[in-house]
Design a protein around this motif. Structure first.
Motif, PDB file in Angstrom:
ATOM      1  N   LYS A 143       0.946  -1.076  -0.593  1.00 51.18           N
ATOM      2  CA  LYS A 143      -0.060  -0.056   0.033  1.00 51.18           C
ATOM      3  C   LYS A 143       1.124   1.669  -0.308  1.00 51.18           C
ATOM      4  CE  LYS A 143      -2.560  -1.958   3.173  1.00 51.18           C
ATOM      5  NZ  LYS A 143      -3.504  -1.615   4.347  1.00 51.18           N
ATOM      6  N   ALA A 144       2.504   1.225   0.588  1.00 52.49           N
ATOM      7  CA  ALA A 144       2.677   2.386  -0.104  1.00 52.49           C
ATOM      8  C   ALA A 144       3.254   3.100  -0.918  1.00 52.49           C
ATOM      9  CB  ALA A 144       4.119   2.075   1.075  1.00 52.49           C
ATOM     10  N   ARG A 145       3.440   4.058  -0.321  1.00 48.35           N
ATOM     11  CA  ARG A 145       3.257   4.645  -1.935  1.00 48.35           C
ATOM     12  C   ARG A 145       4.459   5.925  -1.949  1.00 48.35           C
ATOM     13  NH1 ARG A 145      -1.597   8.169  -0.705  1.00 48.35           N
ATOM     14  NH2 ARG A 145      -3.273   6.707  -1.147  1.00 48.35           N
ATOM     15  N   GLU A 146       5.125   5.962  -0.548  1.00 49.97           N
ATOM     16  CA  GLU A 146       6.689   6.328  -0.535  1.00 49.97           C
ATOM     17  C   GLU A 146       7.619   5.515  -1.216  1.00 49.97           C
ATOM     18  OE1 GLU A 146       7.915   9.417   1.901  1.00 49.97           O
ATOM     19  OE2 GLU A 146       6.168   9.032   2.560  1.00 49.97           O
ATOM     20  N   SER A 147       8.533   5.426  -2.099  1.00 47.59           N
ATOM     21  CA  SER A 147       9.508   4.508  -2.306  1.00 47.59           C
ATOM     22  C   SER A 147       9.950   5.032  -1.078  1.00 47.59           C
ATOM     23  CB  SER A 147      10.120   5.406  -3.426  1.00 47.59           C
ATOM     24  OG  SER A 147      11.271   6.386  -2.918  1.00 47.59           O
TER      25      SER A 147
ATOM     26  N   ARG B 187       8.732   2.237   1.079  1.00 42.44           N
ATOM     27  CA  ARG B 187       8.590   1.000   0.867  1.00 42.44           C
ATOM     28  C   ARG B 187      10.280   0.476   1.225  1.00 42.44           C
ATOM     29  NH1 ARG B 187       5.966   2.505  -3.750  1.00 42.44           N
ATOM     30  NH2 ARG B 187       7.706   2.897  -5.223  1.00 42.44           N
TER      31      ARG B 187
END
Ligand SMILES: *[C@@H]1O[C@H](CO)[C@@H](O)[C@H](O)[C@H]1NC(C)=O
Length: 180
Positions: free
Chosen positions: A88-92, A95
């Motif tokens: 679900k994580a958007r930021e690399s 992540r």
């Protein structure tokens, strides 16, 4: 003897067995908390009492088996949670941290499984080494977020796995000291 007078001693025996397992848990947690500041008495009693296997444990070895089992299940869920959050994580950056946690936990679970086998065959020294090493996972996972100035979404999981590992380690330490 009438059936009811036979049932009474049996009931008393069951009560005694139940009480002795509750005492075993409390004694173990008290000794553990005294020896290791990472062990919180209430958390220890609550965790071990939540597991039916601990209740059936009649000695420290049995309690140790229940405790490592609890630790493995907790670490397995922490790994699954890291994976879920990673998807679900958007930021690399987040992540990447979560991916590291996943790897750390996969490795920790495998070490904890080795410890479980060692405990089963009473090789408490080996178990000790592997549990200590598995305990790095929650700490390293937590540090990963801190280094990136991110709020850790796994704080609860990390602290539970760390606490449960510390309890299991305290038990293997005690079993180990009985040999010397
Ligand atoms: C892990 O263990 C803690 C402490 O016993 C418990 O409160 C928590 O629910 C467990 N977490 C999971 C996901 O099983």
């Amino acid at each position: 003897m009438s059936p009811s007078s036979k049932a009474l001693p049996l009931l008393l025996l069951l009560l005694l067995l139940y009480q002795s397992s509750a005492n075993l848990i409390r004694d173990t947690c008290k000794t553990g908390a005294r020896a290791d500041p990472n062990i919180k008495y209430d958390f220890c009693v609550r965790s071990l009492e939540s597991d039916p296997r601990s209740h059936n444990a009649h000695d420290l070895h049995g309690l140790c088996e229940a405790s490592i089992d609890l630790t493995i299940r907790n670490a397995t869920r922490a790994r699954a949670r890291a994976q879920e959050l990673m998807k679900k994580a958007r930021e690399s950056v987040a992540r990447a941290c979560l991916s590291d946690c996943m790897d750390l936990y996969a490795d920790a679970v495998s070490k904890l499984r080795d410890s479980e086998k060692a405990i089963r065959s009473k090789r408490y020294g080996d178990a000790n080494v592997w549990i200590s090493s598995a305990m790095d996972a929650p700490t390293t996972c937590e540090d990963g977020f801190r280094e990136e100035s991110l709020r850790s979404p796994l704080s609860r999981e990390n602290s539970d796995v760390f606490g449960l590992s510390a309890i299991t380690l305290a038990i293997t330490n005690r079993l180990l000291s009985w040999f010397f």
